[in-house]
Design a protein around this motif. Structure first.
Motif, short mmCIF file in Angstrom:
data_model
loop_
_atom_site.label_atom_id
_atom_site.label_comp_id
_atom_site.label_asym_id
_atom_site.label_seq_id
_atom_site.Cartn_x
_atom_site.Cartn_y
_atom_site.Cartn_z
N GLY A 68 113.17 58.27 9.49
CA GLY A 68 114.56 59.70 9.35
C GLY A 68 114.23 60.22 7.83
O GLY A 68 113.55 60.55 6.99
N ILE A 69 114.63 61.88 8.32
CA ILE A 69 114.24 63.03 8.14
C ILE A 69 115.82 63.69 7.25
O ILE A 69 116.57 64.17 8.18
CB ILE A 69 113.76 63.95 8.83
N ASP A 70 115.33 64.03 6.16
CA ASP A 70 116.87 65.09 5.56
C ASP A 70 116.35 65.57 4.06
O ASP A 70 115.41 65.45 3.50
CB ASP A 70 118.07 63.80 4.86
N GLY A 71 117.48 66.50 3.67
CA GLY A 71 116.93 67.37 2.55
C GLY A 71 118.40 67.70 1.77
O GLY A 71 119.80 67.24 2.60
N SER A 72 118.70 67.88 1.01
CA SER A 72 119.86 68.65 0.12
C SER A 72 119.29 69.57 -0.82
O SER A 72 118.45 69.97 -1.29
CB SER A 72 119.78 66.96 -0.76
N GLY A 303 117.75 65.08 17.24
CA GLY A 303 118.66 65.42 15.35
C GLY A 303 119.94 65.06 16.16
O GLY A 303 120.36 64.22 17.40
N GLN A 304 120.82 64.82 15.10
CA GLN A 304 122.05 64.80 14.68
C GLN A 304 122.57 66.12 13.96
O GLN A 304 122.72 66.12 12.66
CB GLN A 304 122.45 63.31 14.37
N PRO A 397 122.26 52.30 20.05
CA PRO A 397 122.63 51.05 19.47
C PRO A 397 121.84 50.09 18.75
O PRO A 397 123.51 49.77 17.44
CB PRO A 397 123.01 50.34 20.66
N SER A 398 121.05 49.89 18.56
CA SER A 398 120.30 49.55 17.02
C SER A 398 120.88 49.78 15.86
O SER A 398 119.78 49.02 14.73
CB SER A 398 118.70 48.48 18.14
N ILE A 399 120.22 51.24 15.71
CA ILE A 399 120.72 51.54 14.99
C ILE A 399 121.60 52.46 13.96
O ILE A 399 121.32 52.96 13.07
CB ILE A 399 119.04 52.51 14.61
N ILE A 400 122.75 52.13 14.54
CA ILE A 400 124.28 52.84 14.51
C ILE A 400 124.25 52.27 12.55
O ILE A 400 124.59 50.99 12.95
CB ILE A 400 124.90 53.03 15.38
N SER A 401 124.87 53.05 12.07
CA SER A 401 125.57 52.09 11.22
C SER A 401 127.76 52.12 11.03
O SER A 401 127.62 52.44 11.68
CB SER A 401 125.55 53.48 9.70
N ASN A 402 127.90 50.94 10.37
CA ASN A 402 129.35 50.70 10.24
C ASN A 402 130.01 51.47 9.12
O ASN A 402 130.97 50.71 8.80
CB ASN A 402 129.39 49.63 10.62
N ARG A 403 128.59 51.74 8.08
CA ARG A 403 129.73 52.39 7.17
C ARG A 403 130.70 53.58 7.01
O ARG A 403 131.30 53.76 6.50
CB ARG A 403 128.12 52.56 5.63
N PHE A 404 129.92 54.66 8.71
CA PHE A 404 131.10 55.42 8.66
C PHE A 404 130.43 55.77 9.68
O PHE A 404 129.57 54.87 10.39
CB PHE A 404 129.95 57.25 8.15
N GLY A 406 130.03 57.37 13.08
CA GLY A 406 129.39 57.83 14.11
C GLY A 406 127.67 57.97 13.50
O GLY A 406 126.69 59.17 13.82
N ALA A 407 127.83 57.21 11.74
CA ALA A 407 126.67 57.04 11.34
C ALA A 407 125.32 56.11 12.16
O ALA A 407 124.98 55.51 12.96
CB ALA A 407 127.22 56.58 10.10
N ILE A 408 123.95 57.06 11.89
CA ILE A 408 122.37 56.23 12.25
C ILE A 408 122.44 56.34 11.31
O ILE A 408 122.23 57.24 10.13
CB ILE A 408 121.98 57.50 13.14
#
Length: 438
Positions: A68-72, A303-304, A397-404, A406-408
Motif C-alpha cells: 500500500g502506497i500513500d502520501g500526505s 490505484g483508487q 474482496p479479501s482486502i476491503i475494509s469495513n471501517r469506511f 469503499g475502503a481498501i
C-alpha cells in the motif's frame, strides 16, 4: 460571493430573501416550465456501459503479497511578522502486508498494537520539506533551493534506490539498448535541448554549461520563479514520489525475483496519472509495463480515487449497476458524460494516464473508482487489456475494509502512517520549524 470570515469579524451570510425576486421573474419561470427530463441521456443502462461480472472469479488465484502506497503534505504559513514565511512538509510511505498478517487484524476494530507491530516490520517512510516563500536554503533562492531539495530527497530515499528508479525509467534500463535521455528545458538558460549522458545524475547543460540534475527533466522549475513557488509543486512532488516509491518495489523485484513480482499487488492512493510537464514519466511507465507483459510478467498495480469527478459520477450511476459488477468507461464516455466537453479534442488520458478507469460495485456500501494499467494507450480498453485484471478483482474482496465505505485496507493502513493532519500535525510542525531556526 460573500465575504469570508476574518480574524475579528464573521463571514457574510447569504440573503434569506434573495430568492423572492428570482421566483417572480417571468423569464426564469418560462425556462423552468420548459425544462424536461432527457430520458435518453438519463437512461444509463442503455448507454455506452458494457457491464462486466467480477463475482464469478472464484477459481482465480489471489495475489498473496500486497503493498500500500500513500502520501500526505502540510503547507505552513507563519503570519506573526511580515514578510510571512511559507514552507511545506511531505511524508510518503509504502507498507507491505501479506494475507497471513492481514488475517490476524480485525478489519472492523483493529488492535492498535498489532498495527504498530505490522508497520514497524514492513513500512518504509520518506520525509522532506520545501521552502515556498520568503525563506532561503543553504544560501539559495527558492528556485534553486527546490531544485536541489527535489534531487537530494529522491537520492536519500532508500539509500538512493528511488533516484535509481527515476533513472531506470528515463533511461529505460530494462531494455536491451541504452536509451538517450530525452531533451528537456534547462533551468538556467531555458534551452529546450538540455540533456545528460547515459546513466548520469548530474552534469553540464550542453548549451550553457551550468550544472543540471536528472530531476530537472521533470520540470519543477517551470512552476516557480526565483523567489516564490506554487503550492501545486508540493502536491506534484508527493504524487511523483509515491509513484517512484511504488515502482522502486517493482524494479527491485523485477531485477531480483520476477516470480515474486507476479504474486505482488501494488495499491496506490489516487489515480494512475501524472499531469502537465511531469507527464514525461508516463510513456516510460507504459513501455515498461508492456515490455514486462510481453515477457510473461503481469505487473499488478491498482490505484483508487476516493474523491473527484469520477467518484461523483459513479455515485450517480451506481443504481444502474448490480453488486459484483464493474464498468470500464471508454474515452468517449468519459469526455461526454463526465467531462462534458467536445470529442473533437484529444482522447482522455492519452498523454497523462498509465491506468484505465474501472467503476466497481462490490455492494451498496463499497463502490470504488479504480485504476488498472493497460500498457500502451487504448481509447476503449476491455477487461483483457487491463494488466492483471482478473487476479486484482478476485483479490479485492479479501482486502476491503469495513471501517469506511469503499475502503481498501492496504490504502487505509498506508494512509494511517503517512497522513499529516491539519490539527495537531500542522501546529506541531510549525513549532518544530520555528525552534530549529532560532
Amino acid at each position: 460571493m460573500p465575504y469570508e470570515k476574518g480574524q475579528r469579524l464573521p463571514a457574510e451570510h447569504a440573503s434569506k430573501i434573495g430568492h423572492i425576486d428570482l421566483t417572480k421573474s417571468e423569464f426564469v419561470r418560462k425556462i423552468v416550465e420548459d425544462l424536461g427530463l432527457n430520458e435518453e441521456s438519463e437512461d444509463y443502462s442503455q448507454r455506452d456501459m458494457p457491464i462486466i461480472s467480477v463475482s464469478n472469479l472464484g477459481s482465480t488465484s489471489l495475489i498473496p503479497m500486497i503493498y500500500g502506497i500513500d502520501g500526505s503534505m502540510q503547507i505552513i504559513e507563519e503570519k506573526g511578522k511580515w514578510p510571512f514565511k511559507r514552507y511545506a512538509f511531505i511524508k510518503t510511505a509504502m507498507l507491505r502486508i501479506d494475507f497471513r498478517s492481514l488475517e490476524k487484524i480485525d478489519k472492523n476494530y483493529p488492535n492498535p498494537f498489532e498495527l504498530e507491530s505490522l508497520m514497524k516490520k514492513s513500512a518504509i517512510y520518506h520525509y522532506t520539506a520545501f521552502p515556498l516563500r520568503n525563506i532561503s536554503y543553504e544560501g539559495l533562492n527558492i528556485y534553486d533551493a527546490i531544485r536541489s531539495i527535489v534531487f537530494k530527497s529522491l537520492k536519500q530515499t532508500l539509500e538512493e534506490e528511488v533516484l535509481e528508479t527515476l533513472k531506470w525509467l528515463l533511461y529505460e534500463k530494462w531494455a536491451a539498448t541504452k536509451k538517450q535521455l530525452e531533451f528537456f528545458e534547462c533551468p538556467h538558460c531555458h534551452s529546450p535541448r538540455a540533456t545528460l549522458e547515459y546513466d548520469a545524475e548530474v552534469g553540464p547543460c550542453p548549451i550553457c554549461g551550468r550544472e543540471i540534475f536528472i530531476t530537472d527533466c521533470l520540470g519543477f522549475h517551470q512552476d516557480m520563479n526565483q523567489d516564490i513557488a506554487r503550492d501545486s509543486i508540493i502536491g506534484t512532488y508527493m504524487i511523483i514520489h509515491e509513484t517512484l516509491l511504488m515502482l522502486t518495489g517493482v524494479r527491485l523485484l523485477w531485477d531480483r525475483n520476477k516470480s515474486v513480482l507476479k504474486d505482488s499487488l501494488f495499491i496506490k492512493d489516487g489515480p494512475l496519472s501524472i499531469r502537465a510537464q511531469y507527464s514525461k514519466l508516463v510513456q516510460p511507465i507504459r513501455r515498461f509495463l508492456s515490455h514486462a507483459r510481453s515477457c510473461g510478467i503481469e505487473v499488478n498495480i491498482l490505484g483508487q480515487e476516493k474523491t473527484g469527478a469520477f467518484r461523483d459520477h459513479f455515485d450517480m450511476i451506481s443504481p444502474c449497476i448490480d453488486a459484483g459488477y464493474a464498468f470500464i468507461p471508454s474515452s468517449s464516455y468519459i469526455i461526454r458524460e463526465i467531462q462534458g466537453r467536445s470529442e473533437t479534442g484529444a482522447p482522455y488520458g492519452k498523454d497523462t494516464n498509465y491506468g484505465a478507469k474501472v467503476f466497481y460495485k462490490f455492494n451498496n456500501y463499497h463502490k470504488m473508482v479504480l485504476n488498472i494499467p493497460i500498457g500502451d494507450y487504448l481509447s476503449d480498453p476491455k477487461e483483457n487489456d487491463l494488466i492483471g485484471f482478473e487476479r486484482i478483482m478476485a483479490t479485492l474482496p479479501s482486502i476491503i475494509s469495513n471501517r469506511f465505505e469503499g475502503a481498501i485496507y492496504p490504502i487505509e493502513l498506508a494512509n494511517g502512517i503517512a497522513s499529516l493532519s491539519s490539527y495537531p500535525s500542522a501546529k506541531v510542525l510549525e513549532l518544530f520549524a520555528s525552534e530549529l531556526r532560532k
